[in-house]
Design a protein around this motif. Structure first.
Motif, short mmCIF file in Angstrom:
data_model
loop_
_atom_site.label_atom_id
_atom_site.label_comp_id
_atom_site.label_asym_id
_atom_site.label_seq_id
_atom_site.Cartn_x
_atom_site.Cartn_y
_atom_site.Cartn_z
N ILE A 11 -2.01 -0.02 0.10
CA ILE A 11 -1.72 -0.65 -1.19
C ILE A 11 -2.39 -2.02 -1.27
CG2 ILE A 11 0.12 -1.62 -2.64
CD1 ILE A 11 1.92 0.70 -1.57
N SER A 12 -2.33 -2.80 -0.21
CA SER A 12 -2.98 -4.13 -0.21
C SER A 12 -4.48 -4.00 -0.39
CB SER A 12 -2.68 -4.86 1.10
OG SER A 12 -1.31 -5.10 1.23
N THR A 15 -5.29 -2.79 -3.95
CA THR A 15 -5.03 -3.83 -4.95
C THR A 15 -6.15 -4.86 -4.97
OG1 THR A 15 -2.64 -3.47 -4.77
CG2 THR A 15 -3.37 -5.56 -5.73
N THR A 92 -1.59 6.96 -4.06
CA THR A 92 -1.29 5.59 -3.69
C THR A 92 -2.52 4.70 -3.83
OG1 THR A 92 0.45 6.30 -2.17
CG2 THR A 92 -0.46 4.10 -1.81
N SER A 96 -3.12 1.79 -6.57
CA SER A 96 -3.36 0.41 -6.13
C SER A 96 -4.59 -0.18 -6.81
CB SER A 96 -3.54 0.37 -4.61
OG SER A 96 -2.39 0.85 -3.96
N TRP A 146 1.53 1.32 -10.86
CA TRP A 146 2.85 1.37 -10.24
C TRP A 146 3.38 2.81 -10.23
CZ3 TRP A 146 7.65 2.67 -12.38
CH2 TRP A 146 8.74 2.43 -11.55
N ILE A 149 1.43 4.81 -7.60
CA ILE A 149 1.86 4.42 -6.25
C ILE A 149 3.23 5.04 -5.94
CG2 ILE A 149 2.65 2.47 -4.82
CD1 ILE A 149 0.49 0.77 -6.29
#
Length: 166
Positions: A11-12, A15, A92, A96, A146, A149
């Motif tokens: 996710i990091s 993003t 996911t 992201s 969101w 994810i």
């Protein structure tokens, strides 16, 4: 604990890649192709060569930022790929990316278009419906990201596993 997964690194990475890619879409589409504005065109209208050069330099700094976010996102994605506890989930990862692009639009729109007023989506119009549509697109992208994810939270396919859920 055996079998636990950690989606945080994916996710990091996604993003940050989304922030970078969202910035590239903004810079390439609005600054270069459509030429609707430059980074500081509300403060320094492009009316002569000196103003064009100053705006180009600020656009370059903007692109350096988006490049740095993309490079950092790629580095985090590489590190996530080395971890056995990080499941590869298309939902996911794409979520992201959408989240990051939405965050870019929302934050950049709030700061540059509304708080600082350094440029607007369509500079010739000043603050307009286009600026608010840009913010709304950020919110829509954040919500879609969101949701994606969230829908991928059960994905636990190990890396390289063909035919598993994505």
């Amino acid at each position: 604990m055996a079998g636990r997964t950690n989606r945080g690194p994916l996710i990091s990475a996604g993003t940050l890649l989304g922030v970078g890619m969202g910035g590239f879409v903004d810079g390439i589409l609005f600054h270069q192709i459509l030429q609707l504005h430059n980074m500081i065109s509300a403060r320094r209208p492009v009316t002569d060569l000196v103003s064009a050069e100053i705006n180009m330099a600020w656009d370059g700094l903007f692109h350096a930022f988006t490049w740095a976010m993309t490079a950092l996102g790629l580095a985090l994605l590489w590190r996530a790929g080395l971890r056995a506890d990080v499941p590869w989930s298309t939902r996911t990862f794409v979520g992201s990316l959408l989240l990051g692009a939405g965050l870019f639009n929302l934050v950049e729109g709030l700061i540059d278009h509304h708080l600082l007023g350094v440029h607007h989506v369509v500079e010739a119009l000043g603050v307009s419906a286009w600026d608010f549509a840009f913010l709304a697109s950020g919110v829509v992208l954040i919500l879609a990201g969101w949701a994606s994810i969230r829908s991928g939270r059960g994905d636990s396919t190990p890396r390289g596993h063909p035919g598993g859920p994505s």
